[in-house]
Design a protein around this motif. Sequence first.
Motif, PDB file in Angstrom:
ATOM      1  N   GLY A 144      55.759  85.705 -18.314  1.00  0.00           N
ATOM      2  CA  GLY A 144      55.832  87.115 -17.901  1.00  0.00           C
ATOM      3  C   GLY A 144      54.976  87.451 -16.710  1.00  0.00           C
ATOM      4  N   THR A 145      53.826  86.821 -16.592  1.00  0.00           N
ATOM      5  CA  THR A 145      52.924  87.146 -15.491  1.00  0.00           C
ATOM      6  C   THR A 145      53.216  86.341 -14.234  1.00  0.00           C
ATOM      7  OG1 THR A 145      51.266  85.614 -16.348  1.00  0.00           O
ATOM      8  CG2 THR A 145      51.043  87.932 -16.957  1.00  0.00           C
ATOM      9  N   THR A 146      53.955  85.260 -14.329  1.00  0.00           N
ATOM     10  CA  THR A 146      54.278  84.493 -13.127  1.00  0.00           C
ATOM     11  C   THR A 146      55.276  85.227 -12.255  1.00  0.00           C
ATOM     12  OG1 THR A 146      55.943  83.231 -14.315  1.00  0.00           O
ATOM     13  CG2 THR A 146      53.783  82.214 -14.043  1.00  0.00           C
ATOM     14  N   GLN A 147      55.909  86.240 -12.785  1.00  0.00           N
ATOM     15  CA  GLN A 147      56.828  87.024 -11.960  1.00  0.00           C
ATOM     16  C   GLN A 147      56.062  87.800 -10.894  1.00  0.00           C
ATOM     17  OE1 GLN A 147      58.892  89.410 -14.804  1.00  0.00           O
ATOM     18  NE2 GLN A 147      59.980  87.681 -15.682  1.00  0.00           N
ATOM     19  N   ILE A 148      54.781  88.034 -11.112  1.00  0.00           N
ATOM     20  CA  ILE A 148      53.957  88.762 -10.145  1.00  0.00           C
ATOM     21  C   ILE A 148      53.699  87.896  -8.915  1.00  0.00           C
ATOM     22  CG2 ILE A 148      51.694  89.830  -9.770  1.00  0.00           C
ATOM     23  CD1 ILE A 148      51.690  90.443 -12.800  1.00  0.00           C
ATOM     24  N   ALA A 149      53.346  86.650  -9.132  1.00  0.00           N
ATOM     25  CA  ALA A 149      53.049  85.733  -8.022  1.00  0.00           C
ATOM     26  C   ALA A 149      54.224  84.776  -7.833  1.00  0.00           C
ATOM     27  CB  ALA A 149      51.776  84.961  -8.317  1.00  0.00           C
ATOM     28  N   GLN A 150      54.941  84.933  -6.753  1.00  0.00           N
ATOM     29  CA  GLN A 150      56.089  84.078  -6.477  1.00  0.00           C
ATOM     30  C   GLN A 150      55.615  82.758  -5.878  1.00  0.00           C
ATOM     31  OE1 GLN A 150      59.234  84.847  -7.341  1.00  0.00           O
ATOM     32  NE2 GLN A 150      58.411  86.709  -8.244  1.00  0.00           N
ATOM     33  N   PRO A 151      56.083  81.628  -6.403  1.00  0.00           N
ATOM     34  CA  PRO A 151      55.658  80.341  -5.846  1.00  0.00           C
ATOM     35  C   PRO A 151      56.260  80.110  -4.461  1.00  0.00           C
ATOM     36  CG  PRO A 151      57.342  80.019  -7.519  1.00  0.00           C
ATOM     37  CD  PRO A 151      56.994  81.481  -7.518  1.00  0.00           C
ATOM     38  N   ASP A 152      55.529  79.393  -3.623  1.00  0.00           N
ATOM     39  CA  ASP A 152      56.006  79.031  -2.294  1.00  0.00           C
ATOM     40  C   ASP A 152      56.749  77.709  -2.429  1.00  0.00           C
ATOM     41  OD1 ASP A 152      56.470  78.421   0.336  1.00  0.00           O
ATOM     42  OD2 ASP A 152      54.404  78.773   1.002  1.00  0.00           O
ATOM     43  N   ILE A 153      58.043  77.792  -2.703  1.00  0.00           N
ATOM     44  CA  ILE A 153      58.867  76.610  -2.973  1.00  0.00           C
ATOM     45  C   ILE A 153      58.855  75.651  -1.788  1.00  0.00           C
ATOM     46  CG2 ILE A 153      61.183  75.781  -3.559  1.00  0.00           C
ATOM     47  CD1 ILE A 153      59.821  77.346  -5.828  1.00  0.00           C
ATOM     48  N   SER A 154      58.962  76.173  -0.569  1.00  0.00           N
ATOM     49  CA  SER A 154      58.969  75.317   0.622  1.00  0.00           C
ATOM     50  C   SER A 154      57.695  74.494   0.709  1.00  0.00           C
ATOM     51  CB  SER A 154      59.112  76.158   1.890  1.00  0.00           C
ATOM     52  OG  SER A 154      60.303  76.890   1.851  1.00  0.00           O
ATOM     53  N   LYS A 155      56.565  75.103   0.428  1.00  0.00           N
ATOM     54  CA  LYS A 155      55.288  74.402   0.487  1.00  0.00           C
ATOM     55  C   LYS A 155      55.215  73.323  -0.595  1.00  0.00           C
ATOM     56  CE  LYS A 155      50.315  75.279   0.549  1.00  0.00           C
ATOM     57  NZ  LYS A 155      49.285  76.313   0.462  1.00  0.00           N
ATOM     58  N   SER A 158      57.526  70.435   0.404  1.00  0.00           N
ATOM     59  CA  SER A 158      57.021  69.663   1.552  1.00  0.00           C
ATOM     60  C   SER A 158      55.930  68.679   1.141  1.00  0.00           C
ATOM     61  CB  SER A 158      56.509  70.593   2.647  1.00  0.00           C
ATOM     62  OG  SER A 158      55.316  71.212   2.240  1.00  0.00           O
ATOM     63  N   LYS A 159      55.247  68.937   0.039  1.00  0.00           N
ATOM     64  CA  LYS A 159      54.190  68.042  -0.419  1.00  0.00           C
ATOM     65  C   LYS A 159      54.724  66.882  -1.261  1.00  0.00           C
ATOM     66  CE  LYS A 159      50.419  71.321  -0.290  1.00  0.00           C
ATOM     67  NZ  LYS A 159      49.307  71.909  -0.998  1.00  0.00           N
ATOM     68  N   LYS A 160      55.975  66.976  -1.660  1.00  0.00           N
ATOM     69  CA  LYS A 160      56.570  65.902  -2.460  1.00  0.00           C
ATOM     70  C   LYS A 160      57.015  64.774  -1.551  1.00  0.00           C
ATOM     71  CE  LYS A 160      56.370  67.633  -6.568  1.00  0.00           C
ATOM     72  NZ  LYS A 160      55.608  66.987  -7.597  1.00  0.00           N
TER      73      LYS A 160
END
Length: 172
Positions: A144-155, A158-160
């Motif tokens: 529920g709280t991860t909806q507040i902070a959106q992950p930077d998928i591109s970043k 790029s690290k994978k």
Amino acid sequence: MELRSTVDAHNVMNFSQYERQLESLLKEFQERFNDFSSFEQQFSLFASPFSFNVSNADESLQMELLEIQSDSILKAKYLEVGIPAFFSYLPGKFKNFKKFATKIIAMFGLTYVCEQLFSFMKMTKTAQRTRLTDEHLSSLIKVGTTQIAQPDISKIVSKKRCQSSGSSSHQN
């Protein structure tokens, strides 16, 4: 008819029925904000840096506060944008004062985040959901709280490192 029962003989409202709720509210308010009295000087400095008595400021802030108070451009910016936006316009040389302002601002931001979290928990674990375990509640809070902070998928992507499949080198 209930309205009449709350009005006494002199047509004055009788608020005694609210006394217990008001006392409870006052007690909760005092408990929540009890620690704030120890920060009174700091809040005063934060709210009005141009009129604050420099000698009452912490020693680490006094020189910077003197410079801020003597800078007419900063005072104009303060009057233009107000608190708390003013602190983002302070030049880098005011590092102690910026650090001080950040602590004060963060104090209220953390309170807001905590209140959001408790509200979310209260809405999640209702009487209809009494079978939720602490582990389930913890998982729901994380989701529920991860909806507040959106992950930077591109970043993250790029690290994978890409790994090629071994099937092309595998021979039959």
